[in-house]
Design a protein around this motif. Structure first.
Motif: not given
Ligand code: GDP
Ligand code: MG
Length: 290
Positions: A76-77, A100-106, A137-139, A68-71
């Protein structure tokens, strides 16, 4: 040219982070206390060669089981990763790519990011291709497939890191980490308590130097100097009637006992050294320069 810097490892639980760090820094430093904490990074291992020093750390707060990715946690991460010179984003090759891509992009990282595709031996070339395509082509600056468990492609990973590691002198003296890791971590634990107990600029203007580390029959005797720049700071460290430094000593001793696994007798002294931070010789003497 010598390169040195902080490399932060991020990834979902089970991606293989611990396995990778152990493979990279080896058994000797696996002793690295998981409790040792600097300000934001938890140092896991330091790899020092004649050419470079890589300080590996992980990012606190991602042990969250179901993600659960609290803001707040994310920010902090993010800041921990941004403090780093290089971010390693690790995914399990058998795991869901889009997730994973979504997580890393976030994370919206600014530090150069290397995608580490772990457990490479478990998936086909077709899956590797799919991962590459998905991230191209991503970051992400580099993609390296590895097997932490079978120690495959680790050299390639190191080379990718070195592409982005800054030119810099070593942050930590080599001997402190090979021959004397416990000494080093004792100092880090005391430092951690200073961060915890005192405020504002004081922690940044103080240094901890272990002056004695002796294994006696029934306990380990440790003496340390806390070096500050001004008399007023000495007063703050000591606290009224020595109350603060006693608290510091107790907290640090408890953690060091846990680290070394036996009783510890800890003596702390406060010393004032003018402008120590600007003085190279002093820094060298106190192990901050190699
Ligand atoms: P962490 O939670 O990210 O620290 O992951 P761990 O390092 O604890 O690894 C989780 C599991 O994956 C363990 O059972 C490891 O043995 C396994 N593992 C790690 N790396 C590899 C790998 O390259 N290949 C395979 N097959 N298993 C791996
Ligand atoms: Mg782990």
């Amino acid at each position: 040219m010598f390169q040195a810097g902080f490399v932060n490892l991020f990834g979902k639980p089970n991606a293989g982070k611990s396995t990778l760090l152990n493979a990279l820094v080896g058994e000797k430093l696996a002793i690295m206390s998981p409790k040792v904490q600097t300000t934001r990074h938890r140092i896991f291992g330091i790899l020092t060669t004649g050419q470079y020093q890589i300080i590996f750390s992980d990012t606190p707060g991602i042990i969250e089981p179901r993600y659960r990715l609290h803001e707040k946690m994310m920010s902090f991460i993010k800041s921990a990763l941004e403090d780093a010179d290089v971010a390693l984003l690790m995914m399990d090759a058998t795991d869901d790519i889009a997730e994973n891509k979504e997580l890393f992009a976030s994370l919206k990282l600014k530090a150069p990011a290397i995608l580490v595709v772990n457990k490479m031996e478990l998936v086909s070339a077709k899956v590797h291709k799919k991962i590459r395509e998905s991230f191209s082509g991503s970051f992400i600056k580099e993609i390296v497939a590895v097997s932490a468990l079978q120690q495959l492609n680790l050299q390639q990973l190191l080379e990718a890191i070195l592409k982005y590691l800054p030119e810099s002198p070593a942050y930590y003296p080599e001997d402190a980490l090979t021959d004397r890791p416990l000494r080093f971590f004792a100092a880090e634990l005391i430092r951690e308590k200073i961060y915890h107990l005192y405020h504002e600029e004081l922690p940044y203007q103080s240094a901890v130097v272990i002056t004695q580390f002796e294994e006696k029959a029934t306990l380990t005797k440790i003496s340390a100097d806390i070096v500050v720049q001004r008399d007023t700071q000495k007063g703050i460290i000591l606290g009224e009637k020595g109350k603060m430094i006693r608290q510091l000593g107790t907290l640090a001793r408890q953690d060091i006992e846990e680290l070394v696994g036996r009783k510890v007798f800890l003596e702390l002294y406060v010393k004032v050294r003018d402008k120590w931070r600007d003085n190279d010789i002093f820094l060298r003497e106190y192990g901050y320069l190699s």
